[in-house]
Scaffold this motif. Sequence first.
Motif, PDB file in Angstrom:
ATOM      1  N   ALA A  49      10.922   3.127   2.817  1.00  0.00           N
ATOM      2  CA  ALA A  49       9.745   3.662   3.504  1.00  0.00           C
ATOM      3  C   ALA A  49       9.593   2.929   4.831  1.00  0.00           C
ATOM      4  O   ALA A  49       9.668   1.699   4.878  1.00  0.00           O
ATOM      5  N   VAL A  50       9.363   3.702   5.899  1.00  0.00           N
ATOM      6  CA  VAL A  50       9.306   3.146   7.257  1.00  0.00           C
ATOM      7  C   VAL A  50       8.102   3.725   7.976  1.00  0.00           C
ATOM      8  O   VAL A  50       7.874   4.943   7.935  1.00  0.00           O
ATOM      9  N   PHE A  87      10.940   8.307   4.852  1.00  0.00           N
ATOM     10  CA  PHE A  87      11.110   7.914   3.455  1.00  0.00           C
ATOM     11  C   PHE A  87      12.450   8.366   2.896  1.00  0.00           C
ATOM     12  O   PHE A  87      12.980   9.424   3.275  1.00  0.00           O
ATOM     13  N   ASP A  88      12.953   7.566   1.985  1.00  0.00           N
ATOM     14  CA  ASP A  88      13.974   8.059   1.066  1.00  0.00           C
ATOM     15  C   ASP A  88      13.315   9.145   0.217  1.00  0.00           C
ATOM     16  O   ASP A  88      12.239   8.920  -0.357  1.00  0.00           O
ATOM     17  N   VAL A  91       8.999  11.365  -3.404  1.00  0.00           N
ATOM     18  CA  VAL A  91       8.683  12.325  -4.468  1.00  0.00           C
ATOM     19  C   VAL A  91       8.116  11.593  -5.688  1.00  0.00           C
ATOM     20  O   VAL A  91       7.119  12.022  -6.293  1.00  0.00           O
ATOM     21  N   ARG A  92       8.730  10.461  -6.023  1.00  0.00           N
ATOM     22  CA  ARG A  92       8.234   9.685  -7.170  1.00  0.00           C
ATOM     23  C   ARG A  92       6.830   9.163  -6.900  1.00  0.00           C
ATOM     24  O   ARG A  92       5.963   9.188  -7.780  1.00  0.00           O
ATOM     25  N   ALA A  93       6.582   8.695  -5.677  1.00  0.00           N
ATOM     26  CA  ALA A  93       5.254   8.175  -5.346  1.00  0.00           C
ATOM     27  C   ALA A  93       4.193   9.253  -5.491  1.00  0.00           C
ATOM     28  O   ALA A  93       3.109   9.009  -6.030  1.00  0.00           O
ATOM     29  N   HIS A  94       4.496  10.455  -5.017  1.00  0.00           N
ATOM     30  CA  HIS A  94       3.529  11.549  -5.132  1.00  0.00           C
ATOM     31  C   HIS A  94       3.328  11.964  -6.589  1.00  0.00           C
ATOM     32  O   HIS A  94       2.233  12.393  -6.967  1.00  0.00           O
ATOM     33  N   ALA A  95       4.362  11.826  -7.398  1.00  0.00           N
ATOM     34  CA  ALA A  95       4.268  12.242  -8.794  1.00  0.00           C
ATOM     35  C   ALA A  95       3.523  11.213  -9.651  1.00  0.00           C
ATOM     36  O   ALA A  95       2.804  11.574 -10.584  1.00  0.00           O
ATOM     37  N   GLU A  96       3.679   9.920  -9.315  1.00  0.00           N
ATOM     38  CA  GLU A  96       3.183   8.871 -10.200  1.00  0.00           C
ATOM     39  C   GLU A  96       1.884   8.218  -9.755  1.00  0.00           C
ATOM     40  O   GLU A  96       1.173   7.636 -10.579  1.00  0.00           O
ATOM     41  N   VAL A  97       1.577   8.285  -8.457  1.00  0.00           N
ATOM     42  CA  VAL A  97       0.348   7.672  -7.976  1.00  0.00           C
ATOM     43  C   VAL A  97      -0.748   8.726  -7.991  1.00  0.00           C
ATOM     44  O   VAL A  97      -0.668   9.733  -7.292  1.00  0.00           O
ATOM     45  N   ASP A 123      -2.307   8.159   3.900  1.00  0.00           N
ATOM     46  CA  ASP A 123      -1.136   7.452   4.409  1.00  0.00           C
ATOM     47  C   ASP A 123      -0.080   7.440   3.309  1.00  0.00           C
ATOM     48  O   ASP A 123      -0.274   6.819   2.260  1.00  0.00           O
ATOM     49  N   ASP A 124       1.030   8.147   3.532  1.00  0.00           N
ATOM     50  CA  ASP A 124       2.040   8.267   2.479  1.00  0.00           C
ATOM     51  C   ASP A 124       2.710   6.940   2.167  1.00  0.00           C
ATOM     52  O   ASP A 124       3.110   6.691   1.029  1.00  0.00           O
ATOM     53  N   ALA A 125       2.843   6.075   3.173  1.00  0.00           N
ATOM     54  CA  ALA A 125       3.409   4.758   2.910  1.00  0.00           C
ATOM     55  C   ALA A 125       2.543   3.984   1.928  1.00  0.00           C
ATOM     56  O   ALA A 125       3.048   3.173   1.146  1.00  0.00           O
ATOM     57  N   GLY A 126       1.235   4.242   1.955  1.00  0.00           N
ATOM     58  CA  GLY A 126       0.346   3.593   1.002  1.00  0.00           C
ATOM     59  C   GLY A 126       0.666   3.972  -0.436  1.00  0.00           C
ATOM     60  O   GLY A 126       0.529   3.152  -1.349  1.00  0.00           O
ATOM     61  N   LEU A 127       1.096   5.215  -0.649  1.00  0.00           N
ATOM     62  CA  LEU A 127       1.499   5.633  -1.990  1.00  0.00           C
ATOM     63  C   LEU A 127       2.722   4.856  -2.446  1.00  0.00           C
ATOM     64  O   LEU A 127       2.822   4.439  -3.599  1.00  0.00           O
ATOM     65  N   VAL A 128       3.670   4.665  -1.525  1.00  0.00           N
ATOM     66  CA  VAL A 128       4.881   3.916  -1.867  1.00  0.00           C
ATOM     67  C   VAL A 128       4.536   2.462  -2.156  1.00  0.00           C
ATOM     68  O   VAL A 128       5.079   1.847  -3.079  1.00  0.00           O
ATOM     69  N   GLU A 129       3.597   1.890  -1.386  1.00  0.00           N
ATOM     70  CA  GLU A 129       3.144   0.524  -1.658  1.00  0.00           C
ATOM     71  C   GLU A 129       2.565   0.427  -3.067  1.00  0.00           C
ATOM     72  O   GLU A 129       2.844  -0.522  -3.813  1.00  0.00           O
ATOM     73  N   ARG A 130       1.731   1.391  -3.425  1.00  0.00           N
ATOM     74  CA  ARG A 130       1.104   1.368  -4.745  1.00  0.00           C
ATOM     75  C   ARG A 130       2.128   1.570  -5.853  1.00  0.00           C
ATOM     76  O   ARG A 130       1.890   1.201  -7.007  1.00  0.00           O
TER      77      ARG A 130
END
Length: 255
Positions: free
Chosen positions: A144-145, A188-189, A194-200, A209-216
């Motif tokens: 994630a960048v 993003f990779d 996709v996993r972040a959107h599915a699991e968070v 902020d989509d990077a925030g989902l990846v952080e979580r």
Amino acid sequence: MASTQPQPERPRPLRTAAVIPAAGRGVRLGPGAPKALRALGGTPMLIHAVRAMAASRAVSLVVVVAPPDGAPEVKHLLDEHALPERTDYLVVAGGDTRQESVGLGLDALPEDIAVVLVHDAARPLVPVDTVDTVVEAVRNGALAVVPALPLADTVKEVEPAEVAGEPEPVLSTPVRARLRAVQTPQGFDRDTLVRAHAEVALDGQGATDDAGLVERLGKPVVVVPGHEEAFKVTRPLDLVLAEAVLARRRANDGF
């Protein structure tokens, strides 16, 4: 004699797609058309944002996520404007929140997309060099960048007032050197996003902020240099500044 052994399959090239959520109403710009459809230099901001993504030779597909009842209108808008022929375009209907809309954009991506950019339609003037920098960082292994700029102002953490306009007690003063103002496109990779959107889970209005989902999700996020012209057009004064930047580009570069 030629070998009859089967040849190993060559790895598929990494294709990059940009998802532009444009389903919001943009109330802070006042009444009228949705923010993404407001004119900038005589052209809707959304078209500027799409062109900004397509200006990168790394981006082969742009997915525009339209208001739930406005997909035909947005598709017609894209058809009316000149866009680079090397880039494909797709319009899908969005959801009630930005997070839902980005998720619907991800659902529409072809299987061979490996890198995903998520870009605000309200950042119409992001330079192509910034887009390329984000894509390159993901291709080099970052999950994630985010492009970002150092803050010019001191920032205070406060206890929000219950009534607008009332004095607010200061809780702390963060170290400015460690703070960054985040911009888009965020890169993003694809599998990670996709996993972040599915699991968070959605939280209130969902993630802005989509990077925030990846952080979580517990995955690393890195920052690359942003650009001062990648600012977000949110208020009427931002639109005045954007018009000035666009006029300068047209005068200097024939943009």
